[in-house]
Design a protein around this motif. Structure first.
Motif, PDB file in Angstrom:
ATOM      1  N   ILE A 250       0.833  -1.202   0.000  1.00  0.00           N
ATOM      2  CA  ILE A 250       0.000   0.000   0.000  1.00  0.00           C
ATOM      3  C   ILE A 250       0.867   1.251   0.000  1.00  0.00           C
ATOM      4  O   ILE A 250       0.587   2.215  -0.711  1.00  0.00           O
ATOM      5  CB  ILE A 250      -0.956  -0.021   1.218  1.00  0.00           C
ATOM      6  N   GLU A 251       1.953   1.244   0.772  1.00  0.00           N
ATOM      7  CA  GLU A 251       2.837   2.420   0.817  1.00  0.00           C
ATOM      8  C   GLU A 251       3.475   2.678  -0.544  1.00  0.00           C
ATOM      9  O   GLU A 251       3.587   3.821  -0.989  1.00  0.00           O
ATOM     10  CB  GLU A 251       3.922   2.208   1.879  1.00  0.00           C
ATOM     11  N   SER A 252       3.892   1.609  -1.235  1.00  0.00           N
ATOM     12  CA  SER A 252       4.511   1.804  -2.554  1.00  0.00           C
ATOM     13  C   SER A 252       3.480   2.316  -3.553  1.00  0.00           C
ATOM     14  O   SER A 252       3.794   3.174  -4.388  1.00  0.00           O
ATOM     15  CB  SER A 252       5.142   0.504  -3.045  1.00  0.00           C
ATOM     16  N   LEU A 253       2.242   1.837  -3.461  1.00  0.00           N
ATOM     17  CA  LEU A 253       1.189   2.323  -4.363  1.00  0.00           C
ATOM     18  C   LEU A 253       0.878   3.800  -4.075  1.00  0.00           C
ATOM     19  O   LEU A 253       0.677   4.592  -5.005  1.00  0.00           O
ATOM     20  CB  LEU A 253      -0.082   1.483  -4.192  1.00  0.00           C
ATOM     21  N   ILE A 254       0.869   4.180  -2.799  1.00  0.00           N
ATOM     22  CA  ILE A 254       0.616   5.580  -2.437  1.00  0.00           C
ATOM     23  C   ILE A 254       1.714   6.475  -3.012  1.00  0.00           C
ATOM     24  O   ILE A 254       1.443   7.554  -3.556  1.00  0.00           O
ATOM     25  CB  ILE A 254       0.512   5.739  -0.902  1.00  0.00           C
ATOM     26  N   GLU A 255       2.947   6.006  -2.925  1.00  0.00           N
ATOM     27  CA  GLU A 255       4.064   6.802  -3.478  1.00  0.00           C
ATOM     28  C   GLU A 255       3.914   6.967  -4.986  1.00  0.00           C
ATOM     29  O   GLU A 255       4.151   8.049  -5.527  1.00  0.00           O
ATOM     30  CB  GLU A 255       5.390   6.093  -3.181  1.00  0.00           C
ATOM     31  N   ASP A 256       3.534   5.887  -5.675  1.00  0.00           N
ATOM     32  CA  ASP A 256       3.362   5.967  -7.135  1.00  0.00           C
ATOM     33  C   ASP A 256       2.263   6.962  -7.494  1.00  0.00           C
ATOM     34  O   ASP A 256       2.429   7.787  -8.405  1.00  0.00           O
ATOM     35  CB  ASP A 256       3.012   4.586  -7.704  1.00  0.00           C
ATOM     36  N   ILE A 257       1.149   6.891  -6.765  1.00  0.00           N
ATOM     37  CA  ILE A 257       0.023   7.775  -7.083  1.00  0.00           C
ATOM     38  C   ILE A 257       0.397   9.224  -6.792  1.00  0.00           C
ATOM     39  O   ILE A 257       0.056  10.133  -7.554  1.00  0.00           O
ATOM     40  CB  ILE A 257      -1.233   7.351  -6.289  1.00  0.00           C
ATOM     41  N   GLU A 258       1.126   9.445  -5.699  1.00  0.00           N
ATOM     42  CA  GLU A 258       1.543  10.818  -5.374  1.00  0.00           C
ATOM     43  C   GLU A 258       2.514  11.359  -6.423  1.00  0.00           C
ATOM     44  O   GLU A 258       2.484  12.548  -6.762  1.00  0.00           O
ATOM     45  CB  GLU A 258       2.185  10.851  -3.982  1.00  0.00           C
TER      46      GLU A 258
ATOM     47  N   PHE B  89      13.258   0.848  21.509  1.00  0.00           N
ATOM     48  CA  PHE B  89      12.867   1.092  20.119  1.00  0.00           C
ATOM     49  C   PHE B  89      14.109   1.347  19.254  1.00  0.00           C
ATOM     50  O   PHE B  89      14.270   0.760  18.179  1.00  0.00           O
ATOM     51  CB  PHE B  89      11.919   2.290  20.057  1.00  0.00           C
ATOM     52  N   ASP B  90      15.017   2.203  19.774  1.00  0.00           N
ATOM     53  CA  ASP B  90      16.238   2.495  19.006  1.00  0.00           C
ATOM     54  C   ASP B  90      17.117   1.265  18.881  1.00  0.00           C
ATOM     55  O   ASP B  90      17.749   1.041  17.842  1.00  0.00           O
ATOM     56  CB  ASP B  90      17.027   3.619  19.703  1.00  0.00           C
ATOM     57  N   ARG B  91      17.132   0.463  19.928  1.00  0.00           N
ATOM     58  CA  ARG B  91      17.978  -0.749  19.904  1.00  0.00           C
ATOM     59  C   ARG B  91      17.446  -1.737  18.863  1.00  0.00           C
ATOM     60  O   ARG B  91      18.207  -2.289  18.066  1.00  0.00           O
ATOM     61  CB  ARG B  91      17.991  -1.381  21.287  1.00  0.00           C
ATOM     62  N   PHE B  92      16.144  -1.961  18.849  1.00  0.00           N
ATOM     63  CA  PHE B  92      15.575  -2.960  17.932  1.00  0.00           C
ATOM     64  C   PHE B  92      15.576  -2.477  16.484  1.00  0.00           C
ATOM     65  O   PHE B  92      15.663  -3.295  15.567  1.00  0.00           O
ATOM     66  CB  PHE B  92      14.140  -3.317  18.336  1.00  0.00           C
ATOM     67  N   THR B  93      15.472  -1.159  16.284  1.00  0.00           N
ATOM     68  CA  THR B  93      15.376  -0.661  14.913  1.00  0.00           C
ATOM     69  C   THR B  93      16.706  -0.203  14.349  1.00  0.00           C
ATOM     70  O   THR B  93      16.887  -0.207  13.138  1.00  0.00           O
ATOM     71  CB  THR B  93      14.399   0.524  14.821  1.00  0.00           C
ATOM     72  N   ASP B 117       6.565   7.853  14.149  1.00  0.00           N
ATOM     73  CA  ASP B 117       6.140   8.476  12.891  1.00  0.00           C
ATOM     74  C   ASP B 117       7.325   8.935  12.053  1.00  0.00           C
ATOM     75  O   ASP B 117       7.235   8.979  10.825  1.00  0.00           O
ATOM     76  CB  ASP B 117       5.231   9.673  13.185  1.00  0.00           C
ATOM     77  N   SER B 118       8.431   9.287  12.694  1.00  0.00           N
ATOM     78  CA  SER B 118       9.592   9.760  11.937  1.00  0.00           C
ATOM     79  C   SER B 118      10.465   8.606  11.453  1.00  0.00           C
ATOM     80  O   SER B 118      11.452   8.819  10.759  1.00  0.00           O
ATOM     81  CB  SER B 118      10.438  10.704  12.800  1.00  0.00           C
ATOM     82  N   TYR B 119      10.094   7.395  11.801  1.00  0.00           N
ATOM     83  CA  TYR B 119      10.874   6.223  11.365  1.00  0.00           C
ATOM     84  C   TYR B 119      10.537   5.932   9.912  1.00  0.00           C
ATOM     85  O   TYR B 119       9.379   5.752   9.560  1.00  0.00           O
ATOM     86  CB  TYR B 119      10.531   5.022  12.251  1.00  0.00           C
ATOM     87  N   THR B 120      11.583   5.880   9.055  1.00  0.00           N
ATOM     88  CA  THR B 120      11.333   5.709   7.620  1.00  0.00           C
ATOM     89  C   THR B 120      12.095   4.531   7.009  1.00  0.00           C
ATOM     90  O   THR B 120      12.010   4.305   5.811  1.00  0.00           O
ATOM     91  CB  THR B 120      11.753   6.979   6.852  1.00  0.00           C
ATOM     92  N   ALA B 122      13.274   0.855   5.735  1.00  0.00           N
ATOM     93  CA  ALA B 122      12.496  -0.257   5.189  1.00  0.00           C
ATOM     94  C   ALA B 122      12.456  -1.422   6.179  1.00  0.00           C
ATOM     95  O   ALA B 122      11.418  -2.061   6.354  1.00  0.00           O
ATOM     96  CB  ALA B 122      13.112  -0.704   3.873  1.00  0.00           C
ATOM     97  N   PHE B 123      13.613  -1.689   6.820  1.00  0.00           N
ATOM     98  CA  PHE B 123      13.680  -2.779   7.791  1.00  0.00           C
ATOM     99  C   PHE B 123      14.400  -2.298   9.048  1.00  0.00           C
ATOM    100  O   PHE B 123      15.385  -1.572   8.943  1.00  0.00           O
ATOM    101  CB  PHE B 123      14.430  -3.978   7.178  1.00  0.00           C
ATOM    102  N   PRO B 124      13.961  -2.741  10.191  1.00  0.00           N
ATOM    103  CA  PRO B 124      12.804  -3.606  10.381  1.00  0.00           C
ATOM    104  C   PRO B 124      11.483  -2.858  10.197  1.00  0.00           C
ATOM    105  O   PRO B 124      11.402  -1.657  10.456  1.00  0.00           O
ATOM    106  CB  PRO B 124      12.954  -4.063  11.828  1.00  0.00           C
ATOM    107  N   ALA B 125      10.471  -3.599   9.774  1.00  0.00           N
ATOM    108  CA  ALA B 125       9.139  -3.018   9.629  1.00  0.00           C
ATOM    109  C   ALA B 125       8.497  -2.906  10.999  1.00  0.00           C
ATOM    110  O   ALA B 125       8.783  -3.709  11.894  1.00  0.00           O
ATOM    111  CB  ALA B 125       8.291  -3.902   8.721  1.00  0.00           C
ATOM    112  N   ILE B 126       7.664  -1.896  11.170  1.00  0.00           N
ATOM    113  CA  ILE B 126       7.002  -1.681  12.459  1.00  0.00           C
ATOM    114  C   ILE B 126       5.515  -1.940  12.283  1.00  0.00           C
ATOM    115  O   ILE B 126       4.899  -1.445  11.337  1.00  0.00           O
ATOM    116  CB  ILE B 126       7.226  -0.243  12.953  1.00  0.00           C
ATOM    117  N   LEU B 127       4.962  -2.721  13.199  1.00  0.00           N
ATOM    118  CA  LEU B 127       3.524  -2.996  13.171  1.00  0.00           C
ATOM    119  C   LEU B 127       2.967  -2.755  14.557  1.00  0.00           C
ATOM    120  O   LEU B 127       3.492  -3.275  15.551  1.00  0.00           O
ATOM    121  CB  LEU B 127       3.263  -4.441  12.742  1.00  0.00           C
ATOM    122  N   GLU B 128       1.916  -1.956  14.618  1.00  0.00           N
ATOM    123  CA  GLU B 128       1.262  -1.678  15.903  1.00  0.00           C
ATOM    124  C   GLU B 128       0.180  -2.722  16.125  1.00  0.00           C
ATOM    125  O   GLU B 128      -0.687  -2.930  15.283  1.00  0.00           O
ATOM    126  CB  GLU B 128       0.680  -0.269  15.891  1.00  0.00           C
TER     127      GLU B 128
END
Lengths: 263, 153
Positions: A250-258, B89-93, B117-120, B122-128
């Motif tokens: 979904i994030e990659s699709l959002i980036e493409d659309i933007e 959080f910083d240690r795991f990411t 929110d400022s984490y960008t 690709a890995f590791p992925a974050i899931l709430e």
């Protein structure tokens, strides 16, 4: 289709720019593709004019954007169905069963019961192309131990038969040669049987060290609700991995659309 | 042992041996794939019941290796500070290179919302994930917020 006379009226630089944008500058035969497997071949004399090229380009872009939006909506539907459905209920059922297990037991199952000795994770993630696959190392270990147990059982079955034949030959040789040979052969037969007995215990010792069922850290006899909670949370972990993959898509699709919207 | 004469040919041979055979060439692409292959664990920052449940599922790991003692943090209200959560959080990411997905309770992620929110990366992925007292709230889901922003809501 515009004729050759129409193309001659267009300024060469503008047409070249359009061709450059479409990547058709050096081609002898022009093929216009819409990116969905449909294409049409154009001879040089049948090249469309600049306006038509730009319209076609805009049409292609809008078609691609619509396709991306459609994909986004489908993935979003899948994500919401999973997040509001089985993902949510797995956690609810897991917490509920965990509470019931604590209620039915004399103690609570919490951080005080955690085994903090060294151990490896039973569930790991393995990259499979663009997606993650959850690998159950404990299950794999159990399957391998079953295989080794069957192999050892077969070997132990074969070993007594060989010992039997050896004993018969030893008896024959002892009758012909003397009593000392019989003792030697019997010693050999006992020595061949000993490794077969020690191998299963060695493999069992190795198994106990490698991966352990995490429910065992809470005791040998646990309420069945705790086992139900374990299966609920296991399903929840699988759904978590699926959700992560959907979020990435979904994030990659959002980036493409933007990016389409910006252009 | 016979004496070793440091002739030019011996020095050249030794140099070639150490540089070519002891240090195999690595391409950036291979190292990126190797880095991805190392990321196989699920880390957890959650409350007691969530951590207990996820440990039952088998994602927990405890090692005697410094920096990789455990891949989970149990957040106890009143005892675990916000700083400890941020450090975990910083240690795991950032520091650990074996974590593929970080699972964090939604209400705990709210404590460190700017950092999440400022984490960008690709890995590791974050899931709430939901907790016992805070079920899944689609209003707080970051990916749905992005979609709403995209469609102009």
């Amino acid at each position: 289709m515009p004729t050759a006379s129409v193309t001659e009226e267009i300024e060469t630089s503008e047409l070249d720019q359009c061709l450059e944008r479409l990547g058709l500058t050096d081609a002898k035969e022009f093929v216009l593709s819409n990116g969905f497997g449909e294409s049409e071949k154009l001879a040089p004399e049948n090249l469309p004019d600049k306006l038509d090229l730009e319209e076609r380009l805009e049409g292609l872009t809008s078609e691609l954007q619509d396709e991306k939006v459609l994909q986004l909506l489908l993935k979003l539907n899948e994500y919401e169905d999973l997040a509001n459905g089985s993902f949510r209920t797995d956690f609810i059922d897991g917490f509920s069963n965990l509470s019931r297990a604590g209620f039915n037991s004399t103690r609570t199952f919490g951080p005080d019961s955690y085994d903090l000795r060294e151990y490896q994770a039973c569930k790991i993630l393995v990259k499979n192309g663009d997606s993650f696959e959850v690998v159950d190392r404990l299950k794999r270990q159990r399957e391998e131990s079953k295989k080794t147990a069957t192999i050892i059982a077969q070997a132990s079955k074969e070993a007594p038969e060989e010992n039997g034949t050896k004993k018969r030959t030893s008896k024959n040789s002892a009758k012909s040669a003397g009593a000392t040979q019989k003792t030697e052969k019997s010693a050999i037969s006992t020595s061949t049987s000993i490794p077969a007995k020690t191998e299963p215990t060695e493999t069992r010792e190795v198994e106990s060290v490698k991966y352990r069922d995490p429910i065992n850290q809470f005791g040998g006899l646990v309420p069945y609700q705790l086992r139900q909670a374990q299966s609920n949370f296991l399903a929840a972990v699988l759904h978590c991995v699926k959700l992560v993959e959907l979020r990435r898509t979904i994030e990659s699709l959002i980036e493409d659309i933007e990016s389409f919207q910006r252009s | 042992m016979p004496p070793i004469y440091l002739t030019p040919s011996y020095i050249l041979f030794h140099y070639l041996h150490t540089t070519t055979y002891l240090q195999p060439p690595t391409s950036p692409k291979m190292s990126a794939n190797e880095a991805m292959a190392k990321r196989s664990l699920l880390a957890v920052i959650a409350d007691e019941d969530s951590v207990t449940g996820l440990l039952l599922a088998g994602v927990g790991q405890v090692l005697n290796e410094p920096g990789k003692e455990s891949n989970f943090l149990t957040v106890v209200p009143g005892k675990t500070t916000q700083e400890e959560v941020e450090q975990a959080f910083d240690r795991f990411t950032g520091e650990r290179d074996d974590v593929a997905i970080l699972l964090i309770n939604q209400h705990i992620a709210d404590l460190i919302r700017p950092r999440v929110d400022s984490y960008t990366n690709a890995f590791p992925a974050i899931l709430e994930i939901p907790s016992k007292d805070h079920p899944y709230d689609p209003e707080k889901d970051s990916i749905l917020k992005k979609v709403r922003r995209l469609f102009g809501e």
